[in-house]
Design an enzyme around this catalytic site. Structure first.
Site, PDB file in Angstrom:
ATOM      1  N   ARG A   1     -10.981 -28.472 -12.619  1.00 34.65           N
ATOM      2  CA  ARG A   1     -12.136 -27.703 -12.148  1.00 34.65           C
ATOM      3  C   ARG A   1     -11.819 -26.858 -10.925  1.00 34.65           C
ATOM      4  NH1 ARG A   1     -14.308 -28.385 -16.878  1.00 34.65           N
ATOM      5  NH2 ARG A   1     -15.422 -30.339 -17.215  1.00 34.65           N
ATOM      6  N   HIS A   2     -10.828 -27.254 -10.161  1.00 36.24           N
ATOM      7  CA  HIS A   2     -10.648 -26.708  -8.808  1.00 36.24           C
ATOM      8  C   HIS A   2      -9.154 -26.549  -8.522  1.00 36.24           C
ATOM      9  CE1 HIS A   2     -10.614 -26.868  -4.332  1.00 36.24           C
ATOM     10  NE2 HIS A   2     -11.854 -26.434  -4.397  1.00 36.24           N
TER      11      HIS A   2
END
Length: 654
Positions: free
Chosen positions: A545-546
């Site tokens: 996600r990051h």
């Protein structure tokens, strides 16, 4: 994880910006009034009159609709085991959205549609059916539910946002006519229900379905959504079962009409792109552009100057459940001018969001306060173009630190957070560039969170040469530095989470610690010391996600792990035993500062944290503990937190 953006269907039309903007259109026609029952006409003589024929047609249509609706009701009842035929179907329970689940662009309480509502959708009156959140100020004049004057669907008995085997959605409808057309119309209903059209100004449905074999039905359509997304275009796929047999696949894409722009032009400006803010303002960028900035076509997201960053490591927003900014309302600034700018963005925080289910807090966890405000800042800092002078360089964006204060307690479930931010300065340095921001978050015009932060743009060489907070020296934790190792006791968080009855416990995606070592009376302040080590798994959910193509643990989750350690200590310490049914809240009026000088990567084996408790303050109905903390990657201290605090309060405490 692929580094190439795959488009299904037509690519975005870069030449659309040379075309004239879509013409202003009139509001969609009002829905026809509900028909009143017609009296049976009198015959003047042998043979049917025109009025007789009309009456018989209306009556036949009414009987067909009743038969279809009855079949739908029977199917909905019998689908629930153990329910008698006389019992009406109950609405499904509200389901928490799993992390990464599709987030609708609008929400409505309307989950069933009668014939009149379907007619209004066919006339383009989406807001008139689902509510004001679906209003587009006259945009999308040609987007229509494909029912026309004689829709195949007679009624929609239930629309479930998280229904179906995949949890991606479900539509149960009554229909009479062509089976494939009925499934297509049910798919379009779900697309409108989730607001897929709201991020385009002049769009049309593009349908993929099997050719009709001419089969006609007078029964039910059970549509289970298998996937829904905004990238590369807003659309969904589903599996339709008609009359309990004959399942087949159908998909619908919401596509901009030829010659119509879907993203901003050069300089990040251009005609309005169809999205309204929660307050009804015409926005600059929408959820479509945020999704593409995170994992898609950066040229579509920010303007053609950013197209070279598509498919390679570059500055991005997080993805999935960590994407915490939805719309850019306006920017008071100019691309290429990096000295100052003011801007406002929005984030909708639905009550079914994964982090409300997983947090130990009564409302939003602290990590989401941090992430949503920092994402709003980095978004516009990047939009202004600090990396455009070297478009071929590989640059990563990292937060370096900041300060923040919660101004008031507020339950943020189902709230739209208005993020007001200001770029204060941009400072070029050898191998990097720094930007400073000031920001505040508000709900209903009232601020509740305020802070300042700094971001840095770094090349791969600069990131590889980071020396942490101690100039490259290996600084041991307080516990490891003691000549005689003090006695510790252990808090077993894994056992706590295993107990379904354990309250005020972080779970799921926010289960960031397994155990904590406690030294009572230890630490720099003599008020207590906490120590925890967590193994880093390259498969940990947050790396996907990051960020896309640039995985790193969010700094906000490091802060969250410190907060969780403090929460568990406060529950175990006995300081809150006198409180009745206490809840964790983010403390008001407690200035908090953080400093990051490094990053946790998938290849790092562990993360280590220590907390030096400072004091415990009890007031009527409340107990607050504050502390300072640090975090280490192997051999290097990289995070420092000052004034971090947690609080337990009784429900309703002043």
């Amino acid at each position: 994880m692929t580094s190439v953006l795959e488009f299904v269907g037509e690519p975005f039309d870069a030449a659309a910006w040379t075309a004239a903007p879509p013409p202003e259109v009139a509001a969609p026609p009002a829905a026809p009034p509900a028909a009143s029952p017609l009296p049976a006409p009198q015959r003047d003589g042998p043979g049917p009159t025109a009025l007789t024929t009309l009456w018989e047609s209306v009556a036949q249509a009414h009987r067909s609709a009743l038969r279809a609706q009855e079949a739908l009701q029977r199917r909905m009842v019998t689908a629930r085991p153990g329910v008698g035929a006389a019992e009406p179907p109950a609405p499904p329970a509200v389901r928490t959205a799993p992390e990464g689940a599709f987030k609708p662009l609008a929400r409505t309480t309307v989950t069933a549609l009668d014939t009149a509502a379907l007619a209004r959708l066919a006339a383009g009156d989406v807001a008139g059916v689902f509510g004001s959140a679906y209003d587009q100020d006259g945009a999308n004049p040609a987007l229509r539910f494909a029912g026309g004057d004689r829709p195949v669907l007679n009624a929609v008995g239930r629309i479930e946002l998280r229904g179906g085997a995949a949890g991606a959605g479900r539509v149960l409808a009554a229909a009479e006519g062509d089976a494939v057309a009925a499934a297509v119309q049910a798919t379009q209903v779900f697309a409108l229900f989730t607001g897929l059209h709201l991020c385009l100004a002049d769009a049309e449905f593009v349908v993929t379905a099997p050719p009709s074999d001419g089969a006609r039905i007078a029964g039910t359509v059970d549509l289970e959504v298998t996937a829904v997304d905004l990238v590369p275009r807003p659309g969904l796929t589903a599996r339709a079962t008609v009359d309990g047999v004959g399942a087949f696949e159908v998909s619908v894409e919401v596509r901009e009409r030829p010659g119509t722009p879907a993203g901003p032009g050069a300089g990040g400006r251009g005609p309005w792109l169809g999205r309204l803010s929660a307050a009804g303002e015409r926005t600059l960028l929408s959820e479509l552009h945020m999704a593409h900035l995170a994992r898609g076509d950066q040229g579509l997201a920010m303007g053609p100057e950013f197209a070279t960053n598509t498919g390679r490591k570059a500055t991005r927003l997080p993805t999935g459940g960590l994407l915490l900014v939805d719309r850019v309302v306006h920017v008071d600034g100019e691309r290429g001018r990096l000295d100052s700018a003011r801007y406002e963005t929005e984030y909708d925080s639905p009550a079914d969001s994964w982090y409300y289910a997983d947090t130990a807090n009564a409302s939003m966890p602290h990590c989401v306060y941090m992430e949503t405000s920092l994402q709003a800042a980095l978004l516009i800092g990047y939009y202004l173009g600090p990396t455009l002078a070297a478009p071929d360089a590989t640059v990563s964006l990292r937060n370096l630190g900041g300060t923040a204060t919660v101004l008031r307690e507020v339950d943020l479930r189902d709230a739209t957070i208005r993020q007001s931010s200001e770029l204060l300065s941009t400072t070029p340095l050898p191998g990097s560039m720094l930007q400073e921001f000031r920001y505040s978050l508000a709900v209903d015009g009232e601020p509740f969170y305020r802070g300042e932060t700094m971001f840095g743009y770094f090349g791969d060489a600069a990131l590889a040469n980071q020396t942490g907070l101690d100039s490259g020296r290996t600084l041991p934790t307080w516990l490891d530095a003691q000549e005689v190792r003090p006695r510790t006791r252990r808090l077993d968080l894994t056992a706590r989470r295993a107990d379904p009855a354990a309250s005020r416990c972080s779970r799921g995606k926010l289960a960031l610690l397994d155990e904590i070592e406690v030294v009572d009376g230890g630490g720099r302040h003599g008020a207590g010391y906490l120590h925890a080590v967590r193994a880093i798994d390259p498969a940990d959910w947050f790396f996907a996600r990051h960020f896309h193509l640039d995985p790193v643990i969010p700094g906000s989750l490091g802060v969250e792990s410190v907060i969780q350690a403090m929460q568990e200590w406060l529950l175990d310490s006995g300081h809150a035993d006198h409180l009745r049914d206490p809840q964790f809240v983010v403390p008001v009026g407690e200035p908090f500062a953080w400093k990051y000088r490094g990053q946790f990567l998938p290849v790092d084996a562990t993360s280590t944290l220590e907390v030096h408790l400072r004091d415990v303050v009890a007031t009527p109905g409340r107990v607050r503990v504050s502390a300072d903390a640090s975090m280490w990657k192997p051999g290097l201290r990289i995070y420092e937190l000052t004034g971090v605090a947690v609080e337990l309060r009784e429900a309703g405490a002043p």
